[in-house]
Design a protein around this motif. Structure first.
Motif, PDB file in Angstrom:
ATOM      1  N   MET A   1       0.716  -1.242  -0.068  1.00  8.35           N
ATOM      2  CA  MET A   1      -0.054  -0.048   0.154  1.00  8.35           C
ATOM      3  C   MET A   1       0.684   1.178   0.114  1.00  8.35           C
ATOM      4  O   MET A   1       0.430   2.300  -0.878  1.00  8.35           O
ATOM      5  N   VAL A   2       2.158   1.216   0.627  1.00 13.30           N
ATOM      6  CA  VAL A   2       2.497   2.390   1.114  1.00 13.30           C
ATOM      7  C   VAL A   2       3.096   3.250  -0.172  1.00 13.30           C
ATOM      8  O   VAL A   2       2.908   4.437  -0.196  1.00 13.30           O
ATOM      9  N   VAL A   3       3.886   2.579  -0.930  1.00 16.28           N
ATOM     10  CA  VAL A   3       4.509   3.462  -2.169  1.00 16.28           C
ATOM     11  C   VAL A   3       3.343   4.007  -3.022  1.00 16.28           C
ATOM     12  O   VAL A   3       3.392   5.375  -3.332  1.00 16.28           O
TER      13      VAL A   3
ATOM     14  N   VAL B   1       1.517  13.352   6.973  1.00 20.81           N
ATOM     15  CA  VAL B   1      -0.033  13.751   6.642  1.00 20.81           C
ATOM     16  C   VAL B   1      -0.241  15.240   6.909  1.00 20.81           C
ATOM     17  O   VAL B   1      -0.935  15.967   6.172  1.00 20.81           O
ATOM     18  N   LEU B   2       0.124  15.697   8.084  1.00 18.95           N
ATOM     19  CA  LEU B   2      -0.186  17.036   8.322  1.00 18.95           C
ATOM     20  C   LEU B   2       0.933  18.039   7.577  1.00 18.95           C
ATOM     21  O   LEU B   2       0.103  18.955   7.353  1.00 18.95           O
ATOM     22  N   THR B   3       1.784  17.619   6.991  1.00 14.17           N
ATOM     23  CA  THR B   3       2.526  18.473   6.150  1.00 14.17           C
ATOM     24  C   THR B   3       2.006  18.601   4.684  1.00 14.17           C
ATOM     25  O   THR B   3       1.694  19.717   4.342  1.00 14.17           O
ATOM     26  N   ALA B   4       1.384  17.503   4.372  1.00 14.10           N
ATOM     27  CA  ALA B   4       0.593  17.501   3.072  1.00 14.10           C
ATOM     28  C   ALA B   4      -0.625  18.138   3.258  1.00 14.10           C
ATOM     29  O   ALA B   4      -0.995  18.513   2.196  1.00 14.10           O
TER      30      ALA B   4
ATOM     31  N   ILE C   1      -4.967  11.353   0.840  1.00 13.39           N
ATOM     32  CA  ILE C   1      -4.429  11.505   2.051  1.00 13.39           C
ATOM     33  C   ILE C   1      -4.873  10.222   3.071  1.00 13.39           C
ATOM     34  O   ILE C   1      -4.048  10.096   3.846  1.00 13.39           O
ATOM     35  N   TYR C   2      -6.131   9.960   2.668  1.00 11.16           N
ATOM     36  CA  TYR C   2      -6.710   9.137   3.919  1.00 11.16           C
ATOM     37  C   TYR C   2      -6.080   7.599   3.643  1.00 11.16           C
ATOM     38  O   TYR C   2      -6.038   6.927   4.431  1.00 11.16           O
ATOM     39  N   ALA C   3      -5.484   7.375   2.253  1.00  8.80           N
ATOM     40  CA  ALA C   3      -4.780   6.291   1.918  1.00  8.80           C
ATOM     41  C   ALA C   3      -3.414   6.058   2.843  1.00  8.80           C
ATOM     42  O   ALA C   3      -3.346   4.926   3.168  1.00  8.80           O
ATOM     43  N   VAL C   4      -2.900   7.209   2.929  1.00  9.97           N
ATOM     44  CA  VAL C   4      -1.649   7.152   3.859  1.00  9.97           C
ATOM     45  C   VAL C   4      -2.289   6.969   5.475  1.00  9.97           C
ATOM     46  O   VAL C   4      -1.361   6.167   5.945  1.00  9.97           O
ATOM     47  N   VAL C   5      -3.050   7.583   5.650  1.00  7.68           N
ATOM     48  CA  VAL C   5      -3.746   7.024   7.097  1.00  7.68           C
ATOM     49  C   VAL C   5      -3.990   5.856   7.362  1.00  7.68           C
ATOM     50  O   VAL C   5      -3.681   5.173   8.311  1.00  7.68           O
TER      51      VAL C   5
ATOM     52  N   ALA D   1      -0.843   3.594   7.373  1.00  2.65           N
ATOM     53  CA  ALA D   1      -0.244   3.735   8.814  1.00  2.65           C
ATOM     54  C   ALA D   1      -0.897   3.000   9.930  1.00  2.65           C
ATOM     55  O   ALA D   1      -0.288   2.465  10.553  1.00  2.65           O
ATOM     56  N   VAL D   2      -2.234   3.015  10.048  1.00  2.00           N
ATOM     57  CA  VAL D   2      -2.985   2.262  10.814  1.00  2.00           C
ATOM     58  C   VAL D   2      -2.878   0.745  10.751  1.00  2.00           C
ATOM     59  O   VAL D   2      -2.741   0.132  11.724  1.00  2.00           O
ATOM     60  N   THR D   3      -2.760   0.507   9.640  1.00  2.00           N
ATOM     61  CA  THR D   3      -2.827  -1.040   9.239  1.00  2.00           C
ATOM     62  C   THR D   3      -1.344  -1.624   9.835  1.00  2.00           C
ATOM     63  O   THR D   3      -1.346  -2.525  10.366  1.00  2.00           O
ATOM     64  N   SER D   4      -0.378  -0.892   9.355  1.00  2.00           N
ATOM     65  CA  SER D   4       0.906  -1.152   9.705  1.00  2.00           C
ATOM     66  C   SER D   4       1.105  -1.189  11.105  1.00  2.00           C
ATOM     67  O   SER D   4       1.658  -2.384  11.835  1.00  2.00           O
ATOM     68  N   ALA D   5       0.866  -0.145  11.953  1.00  2.00           N
ATOM     69  CA  ALA D   5       0.677  -0.123  13.633  1.00  2.00           C
ATOM     70  C   ALA D   5      -0.043  -1.355  14.005  1.00  2.00           C
ATOM     71  O   ALA D   5       0.347  -1.897  15.037  1.00  2.00           O
ATOM     72  N   ALA D   6      -1.234  -1.449  13.471  1.00  2.85           N
ATOM     73  CA  ALA D   6      -2.082  -2.387  14.336  1.00  2.85           C
ATOM     74  C   ALA D   6      -1.331  -3.910  14.028  1.00  2.85           C
ATOM     75  O   ALA D   6      -1.415  -4.694  15.133  1.00  2.85           O
TER      76      ALA D   6
END
Length: 396
Positions: free
Chosen positions: A32-34, A97-100, A172-176, A179-184
């Motif tokens: 997903m990330v790239v 995300v905040l920067t973007a 931007i929500y794709a990055v969110v 990130a949540v998937t990776s952390a979980a």
């Protein structure tokens, strides 16, 4: 014993179902990330060059820092490595995300993407370390095959998830979601008893991976780089070949990925003759010969068939390489060795992309496929050299 029975038996080992489930969630990050970073960077900056720099920075950082996280896992414990990396990466994704969302300076996104890649949790290396400690060799092979199957699935499911998010919400929500998937997945893996077990059993002071003292492992990792180079070169060649066929390159890549998933599944559920090393030689050789036909410019149907078969033949290679890395490394360096394996794949793939791009631009789409084929066959042949030396009788 049927294929499904072998998988059920392997997953029934204590704690293994949780480890494999968490590892799959963590692996979704790679699929997903790239794409997510690429879409956000392009939407934000309006530049494909900036978008490419952002996604490339993530990949480069991941490739060169994964051995460091593997060393931390071996020396400080896998649970420590997972926790620290997850917190740092989540922070980097949040800042990205905040920067973007503001009026960003494009290099700032590149730097944050680089830092996020550098903080990628060593989930793959640690889950492989857990599998490598399985004493049942048949179950171990099945689990490594399942791991390879999950990797193939990730690169099909990951882009689809990103596409689904972008279809409904802003990129931007794709990055969110990434990130949540990776952390979980990382924290789910960290809590597994099998991960705690390898932390408790690790050497007190840990070891450092010294490839110059382990020529078998160094040679195998060089073969991994060459194999990944072939995949990267083939991808570029297929994009160019698809233009000539007037079809989507994604269809060609999906055909090979689906073949790889089938090959990984079948390999994990069957028993083939020969050692893992000889099986790897056979898989790489057949893959190289099949890829060579792509350079001849077959039509649509023939290309799809060749790619599906090539994917099926190459599917077990990931499991075989991982098994051999586990066999060639010591208990105190397994996480480092598996992390270097991941880095070798990223480095080789990136090199294949770059060099094949030049070959395709200067010559033809077939030039990239030819380079992929030759590289794979050479890599396979190099594995036979040590075996030939062992069987050569000593004169006198």
């Amino acid at each position: 014993m049927t294929a499904l029975t072998r998988y059920r038996t392997a997953l029934a080992l204590p704690g293994m179902a949780r480890v494999m489930g968490a590892a799959f969630a963590c692996r979704l990050l790679a699929g997903m990330v790239v794409l997510a970073l690429l879409l956000v960077a392009h939407r934000t900056t309006g530049s494909y060059a900036s978008a490419g720099a952002v996604s490339g920075a993530y990949a480069v950082a991941l490739a060169f820092t994964s051995p460091l996280w593997g060393r931390i896992a071996d020396r400080r414990g896998p649970r420590t490595a997972l926790a620290v990396a997850s917190v740092l990466q989540s922070t980097c994704f949040t800042l990205f995300v905040l920067t973007a969302m503001t009026q960003p300076w494009p290099p700032a996104l590149t730097v944050l993407a680089f830092l996020a890649g550098a903080c990628t949790p060593p989930a793959g290396a640690i889950s492989n370390t857990v599998i490598a400690r399985v004493t049942d060799e048949e179950a171990k092979r099945t689990l490594f095959s399942l791991s390879g199957l999950l990797t193939e699935t990730v690169f099909i499911a990951g882009p689809l998830i990103v596409a689904g998010v972008v279809a409904v919400l802003a990129p931007i929500y794709a990055v969110v979601v990434t990130a949540v998937t990776s952390a979980a997945g990382t924290w789910w893996l960290r809590g597994a008893r099998a991960v705690l077990a390898i932390e408790l059993d690790r050497p007190e002071h840990g070891e450092s991976l010294a490839l110059h003292r382990n020529p078998r492992l160094a040679h195998l990792l060089a073969v991994v780089v060459l194999g990944a180079f072939s995949l990267g070169a083939l991808e570029v060649s297929l994009v160019a070949h698809a233009d000539g066929l007037r079809m989507s390159a994604g269809v060609l890549l999906a055909a090979m990925a689906c073949g790889g998933a089938v090959g990984s599944f079948l390999y994990g559920g069957t028993r083939l003759p020969g050692s893992p090393l000889l099986q790897l030689v056979g898989a790489l050789t057949l893959f190289g010969l099949l890829v060579a036909t792509i350079g001849l410019g077959p039509g649509v149907v023939a290309t799809l068939v060749v790619l599906a078969v090539a994917g099926a033949v190459n599917g077990p290679s990931d499991a075989l390489q991982t098994m051999l890395v586990g066999d060639y490394s010591t208990d105190g360096t397994k996480s480092q060795a598996f992390a270097v394996l991941i880095a070798a794949n990223w480095v080789g793939f990136a090199a294949g992309n770059g060099i094949a791009g030049v070959l395709v631009e200067r010559y033809s789409p077939g030039a990239g496929a030819a380079a992929a084929a030759v590289t794979t066959v050479v890599a396979a042949g190099s594995l036979l050299v040590p075996l030939a030396r062992k069987r050569t009788p000593v004169a006198g």
